[in-house]
Design a protein around this motif. Structure first.
Motif, short mmCIF file in Angstrom:
data_model
loop_
_atom_site.label_atom_id
_atom_site.label_comp_id
_atom_site.label_asym_id
_atom_site.label_seq_id
_atom_site.Cartn_x
_atom_site.Cartn_y
_atom_site.Cartn_z
N GLY A 23 -3.93 3.85 22.71
CA GLY A 23 -2.68 4.35 22.14
C GLY A 23 -1.75 3.21 21.75
O GLY A 23 -1.06 3.29 20.72
N ASP A 24 -1.74 2.13 22.58
CA ASP A 24 -0.90 0.98 22.24
C ASP A 24 -1.39 0.29 20.97
O ASP A 24 -0.60 -0.11 20.11
N VAL A 25 -2.72 0.16 20.80
CA VAL A 25 -3.28 -0.46 19.58
C VAL A 25 -2.98 0.43 18.37
O VAL A 25 -2.57 -0.06 17.31
N LEU A 26 -3.18 1.74 18.52
CA LEU A 26 -2.88 2.65 17.42
C LEU A 26 -1.39 2.59 17.06
O LEU A 26 -1.03 2.59 15.88
N HIS A 27 -0.53 2.53 18.08
CA HIS A 27 0.90 2.48 17.82
C HIS A 27 1.27 1.18 17.10
O HIS A 27 2.09 1.18 16.18
N ARG A 28 0.65 0.07 17.54
CA ARG A 28 0.98 -1.22 16.91
C ARG A 28 0.57 -1.21 15.44
O ARG A 28 1.34 -1.63 14.58
N TRP A 29 -0.65 -0.73 15.13
CA TRP A 29 -1.15 -0.82 13.74
C TRP A 29 -0.68 0.32 12.85
O TRP A 29 -0.61 0.16 11.63
N LEU A 30 -0.39 1.47 13.41
CA LEU A 30 0.00 2.61 12.58
C LEU A 30 1.51 2.86 12.53
O LEU A 30 1.97 3.59 11.65
N VAL A 31 2.27 2.27 13.49
CA VAL A 31 3.70 2.52 13.51
C VAL A 31 4.50 1.21 13.41
O VAL A 31 5.33 1.05 12.51
N ALA A 32 4.23 0.27 14.32
CA ALA A 32 5.07 -0.92 14.41
C ALA A 32 4.89 -1.85 13.20
O ALA A 32 5.88 -2.32 12.62
N LYS A 33 3.66 -2.16 12.82
CA LYS A 33 3.43 -3.08 11.69
C LYS A 33 3.92 -2.50 10.37
O LYS A 33 4.61 -3.21 9.62
N PRO A 34 3.61 -1.24 10.03
CA PRO A 34 4.18 -0.69 8.78
C PRO A 34 5.71 -0.62 8.80
O PRO A 34 6.36 -0.86 7.78
N ALA A 35 6.30 -0.33 9.96
CA ALA A 35 7.76 -0.27 10.04
C ALA A 35 8.37 -1.65 9.82
O ALA A 35 9.39 -1.79 9.14
N ALA A 36 7.73 -2.70 10.37
CA ALA A 36 8.23 -4.06 10.17
C ALA A 36 8.11 -4.47 8.70
O ALA A 36 9.00 -5.11 8.14
N THR A 37 7.01 -4.08 8.06
CA THR A 37 6.82 -4.40 6.64
C THR A 37 7.85 -3.67 5.78
O THR A 37 8.43 -4.25 4.86
N LEU A 38 8.06 -2.39 6.06
CA LEU A 38 9.02 -1.61 5.28
C LEU A 38 10.46 -2.07 5.51
O LEU A 38 11.29 -1.94 4.61
N SER A 39 10.77 -2.61 6.68
CA SER A 39 12.13 -3.04 6.94
C SER A 39 12.47 -4.33 6.19
O SER A 39 13.64 -4.67 6.07
N ARG A 40 11.46 -5.04 5.69
CA ARG A 40 11.71 -6.27 4.92
C ARG A 40 12.00 -5.98 3.45
O ARG A 40 12.36 -6.89 2.71
N ILE A 41 11.87 -4.75 3.02
CA ILE A 41 12.17 -4.40 1.62
C ILE A 41 13.67 -4.39 1.44
O ILE A 41 14.40 -3.73 2.18
N ARG A 42 14.13 -5.14 0.43
CA ARG A 42 15.56 -5.24 0.17
C ARG A 42 15.95 -4.31 -0.97
O ARG A 42 15.12 -3.79 -1.70
N ARG A 43 17.25 -4.18 -1.14
CA ARG A 43 17.80 -3.32 -2.19
C ARG A 43 17.39 -3.82 -3.56
O ARG A 43 17.07 -3.05 -4.46
N GLN A 44 17.38 -5.15 -3.75
CA GLN A 44 17.02 -5.74 -5.04
C GLN A 44 15.57 -5.41 -5.40
O GLN A 44 15.27 -5.14 -6.56
N THR A 45 14.69 -5.41 -4.43
CA THR A 45 13.29 -5.09 -4.69
C THR A 45 13.13 -3.65 -5.17
O THR A 45 12.38 -3.38 -6.11
N VAL A 46 13.84 -2.76 -4.53
CA VAL A 46 13.78 -1.35 -4.93
C VAL A 46 14.35 -1.16 -6.33
O VAL A 46 13.78 -0.43 -7.17
N LEU A 47 15.46 -1.83 -6.64
CA LEU A 47 16.05 -1.72 -7.98
C LEU A 47 15.13 -2.29 -9.05
O LEU A 47 14.97 -1.70 -10.12
N ALA A 48 14.52 -3.44 -8.77
CA ALA A 48 13.61 -4.05 -9.74
C ALA A 48 12.39 -3.16 -9.98
O ALA A 48 11.96 -2.96 -11.12
N ALA A 49 11.84 -2.60 -8.91
CA ALA A 49 10.70 -1.69 -9.07
C ALA A 49 11.10 -0.45 -9.84
O ALA A 49 10.34 0.04 -10.69
N THR A 50 12.31 0.07 -9.61
CA THR A 50 12.78 1.24 -10.34
C THR A 50 12.94 0.94 -11.82
O THR A 50 12.54 1.74 -12.68
N VAL A 51 13.50 -0.23 -12.13
CA VAL A 51 13.66 -0.61 -13.55
C VAL A 51 12.30 -0.75 -14.22
O VAL A 51 12.09 -0.29 -15.35
N LEU A 52 11.34 -1.36 -13.53
CA LEU A 52 10.00 -1.53 -14.11
C LEU A 52 9.31 -0.18 -14.32
O LEU A 52 8.66 0.05 -15.34
#
Length: 149
Positions: A23-52
């Motif tokens: 459960g700890d391995v599943l939590h790390r790979w399915l919850v913690a790592k994706p959450a850390a990756t998604l938290s690094r997305i900035r407002r500018q990245t979202v705006l640039a992707a929206t414009v594209l």
């Protein structure tokens, strides 16, 4: 349907194996790592992707399949151009403009814009060309032919 079933199975395994090493391995790979990756997305990245994305849909809507081909060839240059432009500042300026217009009224905004545009359109002094030299007569000796006739 298979993807949905797999996601439900992983969710059930996560819930059932809470507190265990699996459960700890599943939590790390399915919850913690994706959450850390998604938290690094900035407002500018979202705006640039929206414009594209909006530009891609506009190219497809206007030209069709050929528009998407042209867009895909121009995508690296567009991405580099958007990286140079600070889109968040542009959005903040637009929000401030709308807020100022709503607070002061659209008449004040129109007056200010017309004042700026009128100042930018001041006429320049016209340049006059000097008359050029007359064309050279290279047909012969000049006045000699005129006297011979």
């Amino acid at each position: 349907m298979t993807l949905l079933a797999g996601m439900i199975a992983l969710w059930a395994a996560l819930a059932a194996a809470r507190g265990t090493p699996v459960g700890d391995v599943l939590h790390r790979w399915l919850v913690a790592k994706p959450a850390a990756t998604l938290s690094r997305i900035r407002r500018q990245t979202v705006l640039a992707a929206t414009v594209l994305i909006v530009t891609a849909f506009a190219a497809w809507w206007v030209i069709g399949h050929e528009g998407v081909l042209i867009y895909s060839m121009a995508l690296p240059e567009l991405t580099a151009a958007l990286a140079m432009i600070d889109l968040t500042v542009m959005v903040d300026v637009a929000i401030a403009f709308v807020a100022a217009a709503s607070a002061g009224g659209w008449r004040a905004v129109r007056t200010t814009l017309s004042h700026w545009l009128a100042r930018a359109r001041t006429p320049r002094t016209r340049r006059t060309r000097r008359p050029g030299k007359p064309a050279a007569n290279d047909d012969g000796e000049g006045p000699v032919f005129a006297l011979a006739a």
